[in-house]
Design a protein around this motif. Structure first.
Motif, PDB file in Angstrom:
ATOM      1  N   ILE A  71       9.342   4.989  -2.600  1.00 50.34           N
ATOM      2  CA  ILE A  71       8.412   4.251  -1.737  1.00 50.34           C
ATOM      3  C   ILE A  71       8.616   4.660  -0.282  1.00 50.34           C
ATOM      4  CG2 ILE A  71       7.789   1.963  -0.879  1.00 50.34           C
ATOM      5  CD1 ILE A  71       8.556   0.855  -3.645  1.00 50.34           C
ATOM      6  N   PRO A  76       3.635   5.938  -1.526  1.00 48.18           N
ATOM      7  CA  PRO A  76       2.532   6.058  -2.498  1.00 48.18           C
ATOM      8  C   PRO A  76       1.504   4.940  -2.306  1.00 48.18           C
ATOM      9  CG  PRO A  76       4.474   5.119  -3.551  1.00 48.18           C
ATOM     10  CD  PRO A  76       4.894   5.516  -2.164  1.00 48.18           C
ATOM     11  N   MET A  77       0.278   5.223  -2.696  1.00 46.68           N
ATOM     12  CA  MET A  77      -0.796   4.242  -2.546  1.00 46.68           C
ATOM     13  C   MET A  77      -1.314   3.813  -3.920  1.00 46.68           C
ATOM     14  SD  MET A  77      -1.224   4.246   0.805  1.00 46.68           S
ATOM     15  CE  MET A  77      -2.903   3.804   1.285  1.00 46.68           C
ATOM     16  N   LEU A  81       1.642   3.470  -6.354  1.00 45.63           N
ATOM     17  CA  LEU A  81       2.536   2.403  -5.919  1.00 45.63           C
ATOM     18  C   LEU A  81       2.736   1.403  -7.059  1.00 45.63           C
ATOM     19  CD1 LEU A  81       4.215   0.988  -3.772  1.00 45.63           C
ATOM     20  CD2 LEU A  81       2.132  -0.042  -2.876  1.00 45.63           C
ATOM     21  N   ILE A  85       6.241   0.048  -8.692  1.00 43.68           N
ATOM     22  CA  ILE A  85       6.573  -1.382  -8.763  1.00 43.68           C
ATOM     23  C   ILE A  85       6.761  -1.806 -10.231  1.00 43.68           C
ATOM     24  CG2 ILE A  85       5.743  -3.723  -8.267  1.00 43.68           C
ATOM     25  CD1 ILE A  85       6.367  -2.415  -5.687  1.00 43.68           C
TER      26      ILE A  85
ATOM     27  N   ASP B  64       4.290 -10.936  -4.806  1.00 48.13           N
ATOM     28  CA  ASP B  64       4.145  -9.560  -5.296  1.00 48.13           C
ATOM     29  C   ASP B  64       3.019  -8.830  -4.573  1.00 48.13           C
ATOM     30  OD1 ASP B  64       6.110 -10.122  -7.057  1.00 48.13           O
ATOM     31  OD2 ASP B  64       4.954  -9.742  -8.880  1.00 48.13           O
ATOM     32  N   VAL B  68       3.585  -5.713  -1.966  1.00 45.02           N
ATOM     33  CA  VAL B  68       3.017  -4.394  -2.251  1.00 45.02           C
ATOM     34  C   VAL B  68       2.102  -3.954  -1.109  1.00 45.02           C
ATOM     35  CG1 VAL B  68       1.414  -3.167  -3.767  1.00 45.02           C
ATOM     36  CG2 VAL B  68       3.230  -4.574  -4.752  1.00 45.02           C
ATOM     37  N   ILE B  71       4.242  -2.856   1.869  1.00 46.62           N
ATOM     38  CA  ILE B  71       4.824  -1.530   1.656  1.00 46.62           C
ATOM     39  C   ILE B  71       3.756  -0.452   1.831  1.00 46.62           C
ATOM     40  CG2 ILE B  71       5.882  -0.008  -0.059  1.00 46.62           C
ATOM     41  CD1 ILE B  71       7.243  -2.502  -1.248  1.00 46.62           C
ATOM     42  N   ALA B  72       2.574  -0.707   1.263  1.00 40.60           N
ATOM     43  CA  ALA B  72       1.516   0.299   1.305  1.00 40.60           C
ATOM     44  C   ALA B  72       0.995   0.512   2.731  1.00 40.60           C
ATOM     45  CB  ALA B  72       0.373  -0.103   0.383  1.00 40.60           C
ATOM     46  N   ALA B  75       4.531   1.013   5.342  1.00 38.74           N
ATOM     47  CA  ALA B  75       5.576   1.988   4.983  1.00 38.74           C
ATOM     48  C   ALA B  75       6.891   1.690   5.696  1.00 38.74           C
ATOM     49  CB  ALA B  75       5.105   3.407   5.297  1.00 38.74           C
ATOM     50  N   LEU B  81      12.481  -2.217   4.623  1.00 42.08           N
ATOM     51  CA  LEU B  81      12.076  -2.030   3.230  1.00 42.08           C
ATOM     52  C   LEU B  81      12.964  -2.882   2.321  1.00 42.08           C
ATOM     53  CD1 LEU B  81      10.414  -0.654   1.044  1.00 42.08           C
ATOM     54  CD2 LEU B  81      11.971   1.295   1.147  1.00 42.08           C
ATOM     55  N   ILE B  85      11.821  -5.623  -0.535  1.00 42.17           N
ATOM     56  CA  ILE B  85      12.274  -5.522  -1.930  1.00 42.17           C
ATOM     57  C   ILE B  85      13.062  -6.787  -2.319  1.00 42.17           C
ATOM     58  CG2 ILE B  85      13.706  -4.219  -3.557  1.00 42.17           C
ATOM     59  CD1 ILE B  85      11.346  -2.564  -2.873  1.00 42.17           C
ATOM     60  N   LEU B  88      10.717  -9.492  -3.192  1.00 44.80           N
ATOM     61  CA  LEU B  88      10.168  -9.268  -4.533  1.00 44.80           C
ATOM     62  C   LEU B  88      11.143  -9.758  -5.606  1.00 44.80           C
ATOM     63  CD1 LEU B  88       8.677  -5.638  -4.709  1.00 44.80           C
ATOM     64  CD2 LEU B  88       7.516  -7.744  -5.309  1.00 44.80           C
TER      65      LEU B  88
END
Lengths: 230, 230
Positions: A71, A76-77, A81, A85, B64, B68, B71-72, B75, B81, B85, B88
């Motif tokens: 990640i 990643p998209m 992604l 996950i 979640d 996500v 993160i997307a 970045a 990060l 995580i 999550l």
């Protein structure tokens, strides 16, 4: 992503899938061995299973590390992604399945008077269903096979029925044999652990279904718990 | 990250932490209410608890989705990060704690002859320890308080001892009162669920410790299972 990045990403995703396949294989073996050790009262084997669980835990940590690195480095998209996950989540579930097998193994040494507990002979057949669900959901994950995932989900009801019947059997046995209640109580937990393994396999199957089709199989409500007796 | 991105990220992290605090509060209440419903044989309340668990599941799904997205879009690197995580993972654990409470609530209707089961009176005190661990680990997470996290980790032994003692109590009760074995068996599962809640709170405490200090508190070995009776 640039082409070389795409290639690196694909190789990392394959690596993640490989680690998960290895975890799943170990968990599957642990279930079988734990119930076998229980049925044959093999305390040495039980200890080996408890020790071997550390390898499953280590693999989960490796999946976590690799997923976080992917990640961070590849950003990643969308689908990609979601793939990463999913690997994170599935490895967590397999780690728990390993824990249930370990827990069964830990009970092997607490089964005084086991020869007198008739329902013990039903446990291997129940374990076989649970183990088969774990094996097939891993195959479904590897092949992104949504039909096999549905098949695993549907098998959970059979396992729940087995659990309910074994629960009643054990309670009846306890009433009639007070001397072995403590060991029979251990078997209640074993049966419950197997039932939970099926729930977790079903959860992974729902994730596999989602990854393969982009649709939810059913409303998510955490690890399923459809057994009647609770 | 550019300044406006940093601000957006900080606000999203706060949002994640808020969702987790909300989940934790609901799980804590669910534990207390479930054991209360069990002690007072309140089937209506038990049904409400089972229904309310859907809200915890929905919050996990929200964590979640948000994680996500963060993160997307952002970045995040390194510590940031790790924060996402951690959110999550922690939300997944709290969801499971909610499941244990729900499972306790589901047993309320299966307690025939409950008035005769003396050990039932010990359950609320055990639940209070488990509930306190969940409450304090959430506080430790909110305040990034590593000392409080250690305190929660250390409390798990007390809960395990309680479990072992309650297990023995229940088995003795079963031997002497075969007529209520089925209900006493339900209580075995309740005790085990509370013990597992403590294990999961301990796991979160280890994550909080790691996030606050950058060091592992102990070797990770999945949800801890240190209770002697297994």
């Amino acid at each position: 992503m640039a082409e070389h990045t795409v290639k690196a990403f694909d190789s990392e995703i394959s690596q993640l899938r490989g680690l998960i396949a290895e975890m799943g294989g170990l968990a599957e073996v642990a279930i079988r061995d734990a119930v076998d050790a229980l049925a044959r009262h093999d305390e040495d084997k039980a200890k080996q299973i408890v020790a071997a669980d550390a390898r499953i835990d280590a693999l989960e940590a490796e999946v976590d590390r690799l997923a976080v690195r992917v990640i961070a480095l590849r950003a990643p998209m969308a689908d990609d992604l979601r793939d990463v996950i999913a690997a994170l989540k599935i490895s967590g579930v397999i780690e728990r399945i390993g824990d249930y097998a370990k827990n069964i193994a830990k009970r092997v040494g607490h089964m005084e008077g086991r020869a007198k507990i008739g329902p013990l002979t039903l446990v291997p057949a129940m374990a076989e269903i649970a183990q088969g669900m774990v094996r097939d959901v891993l195959n479904a994950y590897g092949a992104r096979d949504s039909l096999l995932a549905i098949e695993v989900i549907n098998r959970d009801e059979k396992l729940d029925n087995f659990y309910n019947s074994l629960f009643r059997n054990l309670v009846t046995h306890m009433m009639e044999n007070p001397a072995t209640i403590s060991s029979a109580a251990q078997l209640l937990f074993v049966a419950r652990n197997l039932e939970r393994i099926g729930d977790h396999a079903t959860n992974v199957a729902e994730m596999v279904y989602f990854a393969a089709t982009g649709q939810y199989f059913s409303e998510k409500d955490g690890p399923r718990d459809t057994s009647g007796v609770v």
